[in-house]
Design a protein around this motif. Structure first.
Motif, mmCIF file in Angstrom:
data_model
loop_
_atom_site.group_PDB
_atom_site.id
_atom_site.type_symbol
_atom_site.label_atom_id
_atom_site.label_comp_id
_atom_site.label_asym_id
_atom_site.label_seq_id
_atom_site.Cartn_x
_atom_site.Cartn_y
_atom_site.Cartn_z
ATOM 1 N N ASP A 146 -3.871 3.161 -3.392
ATOM 2 C CA ASP A 146 -2.363 3.551 -3.341
ATOM 3 C C ASP A 146 -1.472 3.308 -2.366
ATOM 4 O O ASP A 146 -0.265 2.865 -2.803
ATOM 5 N N TYR A 147 -1.904 3.139 -1.073
ATOM 6 C CA TYR A 147 -1.215 2.473 -0.031
ATOM 7 C C TYR A 147 -0.301 1.055 -0.608
ATOM 8 O O TYR A 147 0.488 0.780 -0.378
ATOM 9 N N VAL A 148 -1.568 0.165 -0.978
ATOM 10 C CA VAL A 148 -0.994 -1.199 -1.500
ATOM 11 C C VAL A 148 -0.108 -0.891 -2.743
ATOM 12 O O VAL A 148 0.983 -1.716 -2.864
ATOM 13 N N ALA A 149 -0.291 -0.268 -3.984
ATOM 14 C CA ALA A 149 0.498 -0.256 -5.041
ATOM 15 C C ALA A 149 1.743 0.314 -4.597
ATOM 16 O O ALA A 149 2.847 -0.111 -5.342
ATOM 17 N N ARG A 150 1.866 1.420 -3.749
ATOM 18 C CA ARG A 150 3.176 1.869 -3.346
ATOM 19 C C ARG A 150 3.884 0.764 -2.152
ATOM 20 O O ARG A 150 5.241 1.069 -1.987
ATOM 21 N N GLY A 151 3.406 -0.040 -1.854
ATOM 22 C CA GLY A 151 3.880 -1.011 -0.945
ATOM 23 C C GLY A 151 4.150 -0.311 0.337
ATOM 24 O O GLY A 151 5.046 -0.928 1.314
ATOM 25 N N GLU A 152 3.233 0.406 0.816
ATOM 26 C CA GLU A 152 3.157 1.116 2.059
ATOM 27 C C GLU A 152 2.662 0.183 3.099
ATOM 28 O O GLU A 152 2.636 0.334 4.327
ATOM 29 N N VAL A 153 1.737 -0.553 2.630
ATOM 30 C CA VAL A 153 1.024 -1.799 3.431
ATOM 31 C C VAL A 153 1.345 -2.988 2.788
ATOM 32 O O VAL A 153 1.699 -3.273 1.623
ATOM 33 N N GLU A 154 1.234 -4.260 3.733
ATOM 34 C CA GLU A 154 1.174 -5.425 3.223
ATOM 35 C C GLU A 154 -0.058 -5.977 2.309
ATOM 36 O O GLU A 154 -0.160 -6.754 1.371
#
Length: 249
Positions: free
Chosen positions: A173-181
């Motif tokens: 989810d973090y990656v999909a939402r662009g919250e992490v690289e």
């Protein structure tokens, strides 16, 4: 109330009591990455066992072990690593005679769909500020990622960039939402988010990723639990796992 109506009501009450008596709920604690597969397998098993309902408890493998050790009513335990089930066996929380491997998986590095991240070497570069991974102490995917980064000599250098997550789906989810690289997830997780994330690299240098399963020692439905473990190894259930991207045991 007339005699016929009374008899009808009594018959309905008896029928309901009989149905309730035969209804059974099987509680399966499974690694979060197995969620979609388990939900697809459930109706196949339930169709063969009328009156049985599967209830899934999905979380990080380490959390599932803690719950079982604390006395949670669990019938079947499925983890994303051998180590966690080994610990369950050492604590006599599972029936070792029922243990078997359900499936295998691969670890991948993913980035948001629009990212131009080039590979694992790029993680130490200035363009990457945050890297998500499961907490190594309780999330097997995070432990596999740590092993891989240590093997590459990158673990120490990346400490300031790591964003810990409670389970592998949270990383996704973090990656999909662009919250992490970038983030470390299983190949099956990456496939479930096609279009939202892209696979940058398949990661090696870690222990084999196996999903072992076993019946809990204090299972409330031991016979049914054994039947479910056997069903998970059947061609029908294994076909669902292959469709979801899991490898053969």
């Amino acid at each position: 109330m007339g005699v016929l109506m009374y008899r009808w009501v009594l018959a309905m009450l008896l029928l309901g009591a009989s149905a309730w008596a035969h209804a059974q709920t099987l509680t399966v604690s499974a690694a979060a990455s197995l969620g979609d597969a388990m939900k697809a397998i459930a109706p196949l098993f339930e169709a063969q066992h009328p009156g049985v309902t599967l209830r899934f408890n999905l979380a990080a493998s380490g959390v599932l072990l803690q719950q079982l050790a604390a006395g949670a009513p669990i019938d079947v335990l499925v983890t994303a690593d051998e180590e966690t089930l080994d610990r369950a066996a050492a604590q006599k929380l599972i029936d070792p005679a029922t243990r078997r491997v359900l499936a295998t998986n691969a670890l991948v590095l993913v980035a948001p769909a629009g990212s131009n991240l080039a590979g694992l070497d790029a993680l130490t570069g200035p363009g990457v500020k945050r890297i998500a991974l499961g907490k190594p102490g309780s999330v097997p995917a995070g432990r596999y990622a740590q092993q891989a980064l240590e093997a590459r000599g990158q673990w120490a250098a990346l400490q300031g960039k790591l964003v810990p997550a409670d389970h592998v789906r949270q990383v996704l989810d973090y990656v999909a939402r662009g919250e992490v690289e970038a983030g470390f997830v299983y190949a099956t997780d990456a496939a479930s988010a096609a279009g939202k994330v892209r696979v940058v690299a398949t990661v090696g240098g870690h222990a084999p990723i196996r999903y072992p399963m076993a019946v809990a020692s204090d299972a409330g439905q031991p016979a049914l639990a054994r039947a479910f473990v056997q069903f998970l190894a059947s061609p029908a259930a294994q076909a669902v796992l292959r469709q979801q991207g899991f490898g053969a045991p």
